[in-house]
Design a protein around this motif. Structure first.
Motif, PDB file in Angstrom:
ATOM      1  N   THR A 145      46.920  31.394  -9.882  1.00 15.05           N
ATOM      2  CA  THR A 145      46.327  30.534 -11.136  1.00 15.05           C
ATOM      3  C   THR A 145      47.079  30.967 -12.563  1.00 15.05           C
ATOM      4  N   SER A 146      47.794  32.302 -12.531  1.00 14.58           N
ATOM      5  CA  SER A 146      48.576  32.795 -13.661  1.00 14.58           C
ATOM      6  C   SER A 146      50.085  31.998 -13.861  1.00 14.58           C
ATOM      7  N   SER A 147      50.639  31.447 -12.829  1.00 10.38           N
ATOM      8  CA  SER A 147      51.722  31.193 -12.810  1.00 10.38           C
ATOM      9  C   SER A 147      52.065  30.018 -13.958  1.00 10.38           C
ATOM     10  N   THR A 148      53.168  30.136 -14.575  1.00 14.67           N
ATOM     11  CA  THR A 148      53.427  29.091 -15.585  1.00 14.67           C
ATOM     12  C   THR A 148      53.824  27.793 -15.100  1.00 14.67           C
ATOM     13  N   THR A 149      54.220  26.863 -16.295  1.00  9.96           N
ATOM     14  CA  THR A 149      54.656  25.609 -15.746  1.00  9.96           C
ATOM     15  C   THR A 149      56.441  25.934 -15.340  1.00  9.96           C
ATOM     16  N   ALA A 150      57.041  26.703 -16.059  1.00  6.23           N
ATOM     17  CA  ALA A 150      58.108  27.124 -15.543  1.00  6.23           C
ATOM     18  C   ALA A 150      58.328  27.565 -14.196  1.00  6.23           C
ATOM     19  N   LEU A 159      56.255  27.333 -11.784  1.00  5.39           N
ATOM     20  CA  LEU A 159      56.131  26.137 -10.769  1.00  5.39           C
ATOM     21  C   LEU A 159      57.384  25.122 -10.567  1.00  5.39           C
ATOM     22  N   LYS A 160      58.017  24.946 -11.757  1.00  7.50           N
ATOM     23  CA  LYS A 160      59.212  24.076 -11.611  1.00  7.50           C
ATOM     24  C   LYS A 160      60.140  24.802 -10.758  1.00  7.50           C
ATOM     25  N   LYS A 161      60.254  26.286 -11.079  1.00  8.24           N
ATOM     26  CA  LYS A 161      61.617  26.944 -10.200  1.00  8.24           C
ATOM     27  C   LYS A 161      61.060  26.894  -8.896  1.00  8.24           C
ATOM     28  N   ALA A 162      59.863  27.057  -8.380  1.00 12.64           N
ATOM     29  CA  ALA A 162      59.341  26.998  -7.180  1.00 12.64           C
ATOM     30  C   ALA A 162      59.495  25.487  -6.563  1.00 12.64           C
ATOM     31  N   ILE A 163      59.352  24.588  -7.352  1.00  9.64           N
ATOM     32  CA  ILE A 163      59.824  23.014  -6.910  1.00  9.64           C
ATOM     33  C   ILE A 163      61.434  23.080  -6.468  1.00  9.64           C
ATOM     34  N   ASP A 164      61.950  23.718  -7.431  1.00  7.28           N
ATOM     35  CA  ASP A 164      63.492  23.358  -7.145  1.00  7.28           C
ATOM     36  C   ASP A 164      63.918  24.353  -5.916  1.00  7.28           C
ATOM     37  N   ILE A 165      63.430  25.464  -5.799  1.00  2.77           N
ATOM     38  CA  ILE A 165      63.628  26.123  -4.570  1.00  2.77           C
ATOM     39  C   ILE A 165      63.371  25.353  -3.301  1.00  2.77           C
TER      40      ILE A 165
END
Length: 147
Positions: free
Chosen positions: A61-66, A68-74
């Motif tokens: 729950t503490s993950s930032t939007t950035a 999350l975006k990095k995880a999506i990109d990976i």
């Protein structure tokens, strides 16, 4: 006797000169010299991520939007969904689809990020268009229930 004084004077003079020379040698010998070597740069080794690590980022729950975006990109670039076998889902697809659900239900994922994930994961995994939509909608439902 004068020869004796001249000899003693010469010996004392030689001792003084030797002492001064030794001092100069010792003083110059204690200077610190720093020698730097130019080393070849080590090649950057790209860390290999797993889908489990990316799902853990999406679940926090503490993950930032950035983050999350990095995880999506990976996931988009390095962790392609496993291929379907005879139009059947493979056993290990569940964690990939849970990633989609977790991102779409995350409190820090805005509409822009979810649309980005939807577009990029569908582009990278064209065989999973329906499944991505289903899990994304499940994430929206969870998000609505939480609010």
């Amino acid at each position: 006797m004068s020869e004796k004084y001249i000899l003693i004077g010469a010996v004392v003079l030689i001792i003084i000169v030797v002492f001064i020379v030794l001092l100069v040698i010792v003083k110059n010998g204690t200077k610190t010299v720093v020698v730097t070597k130019k080393s070849k740069q080590q090649p950057v080794v790209k860390k290999r991520f797993t889908i489990k690590e990316m799902t853990e980022i999406a679940a926090r729950t503490s993950s930032t939007t950035a983050e999350l975006k990095k995880a999506i990109d990976i996931v988009k670039n390095d962790l392609k969904f496993p291929p379907k076998k005879n139009s059947k889902l493979p056993k290990d697809i569940k964690i990939y689809l849970n990633f989609v659900l977790l991102i779409s239900s995350h409190k820090n994922a805005d509409a822009k990020l979810i649309a980005y994930m939807d577009r990029e994961l569908k582009k990278a995994n064209p065989g999973y268009l329906t499944e991505i939509d289903i899990y994304e909608n499940e994430g929206f439902k969870e998000r609505a229930n939480r609010l």
